[in-house]
Design a protein around this motif. Structure first.
Motif, PDB file in Angstrom:
ATOM      1  N   UNK A 172       0.834  -1.199   0.000  1.00 15.95           N
ATOM      2  CA  UNK A 172       0.000   0.000   0.000  1.00 15.95           C
ATOM      3  C   UNK A 172       0.873   1.255   0.000  1.00 15.95           C
ATOM      4  N   UNK A 173       1.907   1.258   0.823  1.00 13.93           N
ATOM      5  CA  UNK A 173       2.797   2.422   0.925  1.00 13.93           C
ATOM      6  C   UNK A 173       3.466   2.729  -0.417  1.00 13.93           C
ATOM      7  N   UNK A 174       3.966   1.710  -1.079  1.00 15.47           N
ATOM      8  CA  UNK A 174       4.658   1.907  -2.358  1.00 15.47           C
ATOM      9  C   UNK A 174       3.723   2.519  -3.393  1.00 15.47           C
ATOM     10  N   UNK A 175       2.492   2.068  -3.412  1.00 15.33           N
ATOM     11  CA  UNK A 175       1.519   2.634  -4.371  1.00 15.33           C
ATOM     12  C   UNK A 175       1.273   4.114  -4.097  1.00 15.33           C
ATOM     13  N   UNK A 176       1.315   4.510  -2.845  1.00 17.54           N
ATOM     14  CA  UNK A 176       1.125   5.926  -2.520  1.00 17.54           C
ATOM     15  C   UNK A 176       2.335   6.760  -2.940  1.00 17.54           C
ATOM     16  N   UNK A 177       3.519   6.188  -2.851  1.00 16.11           N
ATOM     17  CA  UNK A 177       4.727   6.918  -3.253  1.00 16.11           C
ATOM     18  C   UNK A 177       4.714   7.263  -4.732  1.00 16.11           C
ATOM     19  N   UNK A 178       4.013   6.478  -5.524  1.00 16.47           N
ATOM     20  CA  UNK A 178       3.911   6.750  -6.962  1.00 16.47           C
ATOM     21  C   UNK A 178       3.167   8.056  -7.222  1.00 16.47           C
ATOM     22  N   UNK A 179       2.404   8.498  -6.234  1.00 12.65           N
ATOM     23  CA  UNK A 179       1.643   9.737  -6.379  1.00 12.65           C
ATOM     24  C   UNK A 179       2.505  10.983  -6.165  1.00 12.65           C
ATOM     25  N   UNK A 180       3.774  10.791  -5.792  1.00  9.59           N
ATOM     26  CA  UNK A 180       4.687  11.925  -5.647  1.00  9.59           C
ATOM     27  C   UNK A 180       4.844  12.690  -6.959  1.00  9.59           C
ATOM     28  N   UNK A 181       4.642  11.986  -8.062  1.00 11.37           N
ATOM     29  CA  UNK A 181       4.817  12.603  -9.382  1.00 11.37           C
ATOM     30  C   UNK A 181       3.869  13.773  -9.575  1.00 11.37           C
ATOM     31  N   UNK A 182       2.696  13.679  -8.931  1.00  8.82           N
ATOM     32  CA  UNK A 182       1.712  14.765  -9.047  1.00  8.82           C
ATOM     33  C   UNK A 182       1.977  15.790  -7.947  1.00  8.82           C
ATOM     34  N   UNK A 183       3.082  16.526  -8.098  1.00  9.02           N
ATOM     35  CA  UNK A 183       3.519  17.409  -7.030  1.00  9.02           C
ATOM     36  C   UNK A 183       2.596  18.616  -6.824  1.00  9.02           C
ATOM     37  N   UNK A 184       1.677  18.858  -7.756  1.00 10.08           N
ATOM     38  CA  UNK A 184       0.724  19.948  -7.574  1.00 10.08           C
ATOM     39  C   UNK A 184      -0.623  19.435  -7.063  1.00 10.08           C
ATOM     40  N   UNK A 185      -0.671  18.132  -6.769  1.00 13.70           N
ATOM     41  CA  UNK A 185      -1.893  17.507  -6.285  1.00 13.70           C
ATOM     42  C   UNK A 185      -2.024  17.738  -4.781  1.00 13.70           C
ATOM     43  N   UNK A 186      -3.263  17.736  -4.292  1.00 12.25           N
ATOM     44  CA  UNK A 186      -3.506  17.964  -2.867  1.00 12.25           C
ATOM     45  C   UNK A 186      -2.926  16.857  -1.988  1.00 12.25           C
ATOM     46  N   UNK A 187      -2.643  15.704  -2.592  1.00 12.56           N
ATOM     47  CA  UNK A 187      -2.108  14.567  -1.836  1.00 12.56           C
ATOM     48  C   UNK A 187      -0.592  14.652  -1.630  1.00 12.56           C
ATOM     49  N   UNK A 188       0.068  15.588  -2.312  1.00 15.02           N
ATOM     50  CA  UNK A 188       1.530  15.610  -2.305  1.00 15.02           C
ATOM     51  C   UNK A 188       2.115  15.758  -0.901  1.00 15.02           C
ATOM     52  N   UNK A 189       1.506  16.611  -0.083  1.00 17.19           N
ATOM     53  CA  UNK A 189       2.046  16.850   1.264  1.00 17.19           C
ATOM     54  C   UNK A 189       2.111  15.560   2.082  1.00 17.19           C
ATOM     55  N   UNK A 190       1.061  14.744   1.986  1.00 18.46           N
ATOM     56  CA  UNK A 190       1.058  13.483   2.738  1.00 18.46           C
ATOM     57  C   UNK A 190       2.016  12.472   2.111  1.00 18.46           C
TER      58      UNK A 190
END
Length: 231
Positions: A110-128
């Motif tokens: 689960x954690x690794x899948x969330x790290x893939x979202x780092x690419x969307x650095x302008x997304x609201x999820x980036x901070x987490x």
């Protein structure tokens, strides 16, 4: 910290009820997100205390059992907050995770899948996502994947390879420079933990040694981070 512990206990109970609820409504999902956010807030403000290791470990084991009921949840906010809670738990119980190998692997999936979202650095999820990355760098909880690889009969490092791809493949030129530092730190720590790193792991890293003049922002950034690792 008695107040935090009692608060955590009540939050765990409330979350458990929401997880066990047969209602699959938006309101119920929002309640789960709210409880996860509250649990994360408690955990991130809790410091690891050596004199309370046993009681802390037991409390975290209970929490893992509750949170494990959400590992198959499909909503992005739930999975992201779940990952934040898990890296907090790993920090509080370092160096040993408060769960067995099978559960540890499921958590890191689960954690690794969330790290893939780092690419969307302008997304609201980036901070987490950044919070998860920073924790993995500081605590080195990802080294448990190295231990699992070393202990397996065929030195299966598939999850480490997936972790490396998630990190190196999520870089772009718009991100804070700290992202580079944390990614390089995690990759280097994992490689150095091996007496002899598996070939698949090294091949994974080397695939990012592309031409620095590439027009692909992600490839350019990844190239520079791999250079940092190999220095």
């Amino acid at each position: 910290m008695p107040s935090s512990k009692s608060s955590l206990a009540s939050l765990m109970s409330a979350l458990q009820k929401s997880i066990q609820s047969k209602k699959k409504t938006t309101n119920e999902r929002n309640r789960i997100v709210k409880r996860l956010r509250q649990i994360h807030d408690v955990l991130k403000d809790t410091e690891q205390q050596e004199d309370e290791d046993q009681s802390m470990s037991k409390k975290m084991q209970q929490l893992v059992r509750v949170l494990s009921g959400l590992l198959e949840h499909t909503h992005d906010d739930v999975r992201l907050l779940l990952s934040c809670c898990f890296v907090d738990i790993f920090r509080l119980c370092a160096p040993e995770p408060p769960c067995d190998d099978e559960m540890t692997v499921r958590i890191f999936d689960v954690i690794v899948k969330q790290l893939k979202r780092l690419k969307k650095n302008d997304d609201s999820s980036f901070e987490r996502c950044f919070y998860i990355l920073e924790s993995l760098s500081d605590v080195k909880s990802c080294l448990v994947l190295v231990a699992l690889c070393e202990d397996s009969e065929d030195r299966d490092c598939a999850r480490l390879v997936e972790l490396f791809h998630a990190l190196l493949g999520s870089l772009n030129l718009k991100q804070n420079s700290k992202v580079d530092i944390y990614v390089a730190d995690i990759v280097q720590a994992c490689i150095e933990e091996f007496e002899t790193p598996p070939r698949e792991l090294l091949e994974c890293v080397l695939t990012y040694l592309v031409n620095d003049s590439s027009n692909d922002d992600s490839a350019t950034r990844s190239y520079r981070v791999v250079q940092m690792v190999l220095k």
